[in-house]
Write an enzyme that holds these catalytic residues in place. Structure first.
Site, short mmCIF file in Angstrom:
data_model
loop_
_atom_site.label_atom_id
_atom_site.label_comp_id
_atom_site.label_asym_id
_atom_site.label_seq_id
_atom_site.Cartn_x
_atom_site.Cartn_y
_atom_site.Cartn_z
N TYR A 152 -21.76 -33.41 22.31
CA TYR A 152 -21.25 -32.05 22.11
C TYR A 152 -22.21 -31.10 22.81
CZ TYR A 152 -19.49 -27.75 20.09
OH TYR A 152 -18.95 -26.50 19.94
N ASP A 204 -30.18 -30.69 26.83
CA ASP A 204 -29.58 -29.71 25.92
C ASP A 204 -30.43 -29.73 24.65
OD1 ASP A 204 -28.17 -28.46 23.91
OD2 ASP A 204 -26.22 -29.33 24.44
N LYS A 259 -28.87 -21.11 19.46
CA LYS A 259 -29.02 -21.11 18.00
C LYS A 259 -30.15 -20.21 17.50
CE LYS A 259 -26.54 -25.44 17.17
NZ LYS A 259 -25.33 -24.98 16.54
C1 LIG Z 1 -26.28 -29.61 21.18
C2 LIG Z 1 -25.46 -28.37 21.25
N1 LIG Z 1 -25.22 -27.82 22.44
C3 LIG Z 1 -24.50 -26.70 22.56
C4 LIG Z 1 -23.96 -26.09 21.46
C5 LIG Z 1 -23.13 -24.87 21.62
O1 LIG Z 1 -23.78 -23.75 21.15
P1 LIG Z 1 -22.93 -22.45 20.74
O2 LIG Z 1 -22.21 -22.82 19.48
O3 LIG Z 1 -23.95 -21.39 20.57
O4 LIG Z 1 -21.99 -22.17 21.87
C6 LIG Z 1 -24.18 -26.62 20.20
C7 LIG Z 1 -23.60 -25.99 19.01
O5 LIG Z 1 -23.48 -26.55 17.94
C8 LIG Z 1 -24.95 -27.80 20.09
O6 LIG Z 1 -25.17 -28.38 18.91
#
Ligand SMILES: Cc1ncc(COP(=O)(O)O)c(C=O)c1O
Length: 456
Positions: free
Chosen positions: A172, A253, A280
């Site tokens: 994700y 990420d 976050k």
């Molecule tokens: C690993 C990871 N990358 C990207 C995101 C996306 O972030 P946002 O919800 O701020 O778009 C999340 C959100 O849960 C995440 O857990």
């Protein structure tokens, strides 16, 4: 807990021999205890699809609507108070209403919010982040983790001139980069090669075979949404070497995992990616994303260059996120605080695993530091394929067990997700962890027969 709710809980918490009736009874008690949340969800269904604007927060028959929060507790619209183990899906690192951040926000509001110019906070926040994440020689802000990852991928494609991206099953990376059990139909139309997490042989072979078209490999150094599955350091190192060898950019990420050590998991493992995405908690609870990395790559964004990549974004440097993020990052989230929070998470995981062993039940706590997952599963969990193989043919029953777990925990005043992914904030303390472990012990005692029936 209200009297009515306590009575319902007590009468319903005896062992149920049949999973379906156990879930049905737990759901009945949930519906009876939460009329306010039920009503609000019903009304919202007229204006938002499913009454929802954020899929992550959906669970049936309706989610709890929260009214307020303080410290490590959240309170719903029906007046129930819970110890928070969701903590805004890892964004709530600081706990609720953190006073230093609140003061910074109040000051920023007093001073004016939409300045249409660089503001006094963004330079310092960038410097504070870079001091912790030295692989990010330069960074830029944006508005979400999704956006940060999209910008990383777009940057990688632009600088390498290659189109494709290698991702890992179950990944994700945001609402437009979602690869759980197949790609989401809403995903960005980027050519994707899917590989297997924690499988060095397969992943390095996939990189080598596709090197001529691969711009980047993107991964979390611990897969979060897939189930809090830690990346093996040898696997991460092998990816670093394969990417360097084949001219492919390595993107970490760390939207979720950057909280797991003072310099994120890249710091903990001593691996420098070419690009990193953050989000976050970095905005102190306000909307934010950030992406950065090697100077030679990021300097392409320098607007004074004739060949600069354009990157606007009205709220990239929004005052509230910059001010709250700076206060949180520099004054609250000290290295000592990060280490303390993660040590408490290690304790929770160790105690959960010891409990499962004591009960002789197939429950495993995974994760790193302050982020944990609980799985009804036998055997190793190295990737989502392991979890899927364990669930094969019993997906509905495992889902029912997870639902039962969440509803039982709600009755004990513990706020957890339906997927049983949890995390701690800086305000969760040992007493909160004791409460969680005590409730888990009770769950394993009351529901052990059902768990054994489903998982074996
Ligand atoms: C690993 C990871 N990358 C990207 C995101 C996306 O972030 P946002 O919800 O701020 O778009 C999340 C959100 O849960 C995440 O857990």
């Amino acid at each position: 807990m209200s009297t009515q709710r306590a009575d319902l809980a007590a009468s319903g918490r005896q062992t149920n021999q049949h999973l379906e009736s156990a879930v049905a009874e737990a759901e009945q008690r949930y519906v009876a205890a939460n009329p306010g949340s039920a009503r609000l969800n019903q009304t919202a269904r007229g204006t938002m699809p499913g009454g929802n604007t954020r899929t992550t927060l959906h669970y049936g028959p309706f989610p709890l609507t929260m009214r307020s929060a303080k410290g490590s507790r959240v309170t719903d619209v029906d007046g129930h108070s819970y110890v928070d183990f969701i903590n805004e899906h890892t964004a709530g690192v600081f706990g609720h209403s953190e006073p230093v951040i609140q003061a910074a926000l109040k000051q920023a509001i007093d001073d004016g919010l939409t300045l249409g110019a660089p503001n006094i906070y963004e330079y310092e926040l960038a410097a504070a982040i870079i001091a912790r994440f030295p692989s990010m020689a330069r960074l830029r802000f944006c508005n979400s983790g999704t956006e940060a990852n999209l910008l990383c991928l777009a940057t990688a494609r632009a600088v390498t001139g290659k189109p494709a991206v290698l991702i890992f099953e179950g990944a994700y990376h945001g609402s437009l980069l979602y690869f759980s059990h197949g790609a989401s139909p809403l995903n960005m139309p980027i050519p994707v090669i899917e590989s297997c997490y924690n499988d060095i042989e397969r992943a390095t072979a996939d990189i080598a075979a596709n090197a001529s078209k691969l711009a980047a490999v993107i991964l979390e150094p611990m897969q979060g949404g897939a189930g809090a599955i830690a990346g093996d350091p040898a696997f991460l190192k092998a990816l670093r070497e394969a990417c360097s060898k084949h001219g492919v950019l390595l993107i970490f990420d760390e939207v979720m995992t950057s909280r797991l050590a003072p310099g994120g998991l890249q710091g903990k493992h001593g691996i420098a990616p070419d690009l990193t995405s953050l989000g976050k908690y970095v905005g102190g609870g306000m909307t934010i994303g950030a992406f950065g990395g090697r100077a030679d790559i990021m300097d392409r964004f320098d607007p004074s260059r004739p060949d600069a990549f354009p990157h606007g974004g009205t709220f990239n440097n929004n005052v509230l996120a910059m001010a709250a993020g700076l206060a949180g990052f520099s004054k609250v989230l000290t290295k000592e605080a990060v280490d303390r929070m993660n040590a408490l998470g290690d304790e929770l995981r160790d105690r959960a695993n010891a409990l499962a062993k004591k009960h002789g039940l197939p429950l495993q706590a995974t994760g790193v530091g302050s982020i944990f997952g609980l799985h009804f599963h036998n055997g190793p969990i190295r990737n989502i394929g392991d979890l899927d193989a364990g669930e094969k043919g019993r997906e509905r029953d495992i889902a029912a067990l997870k639902k039962l777990f969440q509803l039982d925990m709600f009755e004990r005043g513990i706020y957890v997700t339906r997927r049983i992914l949890g995390n701690l904030s800086l305000t969760n303390n040992k007493a909160d962890v004791d409460l969680f472990i005590d409730a888990l012990d009770e769950f394993l005692t009351n529901r052990g027969t059902l768990i054994r029936q489903v998982v074996g």
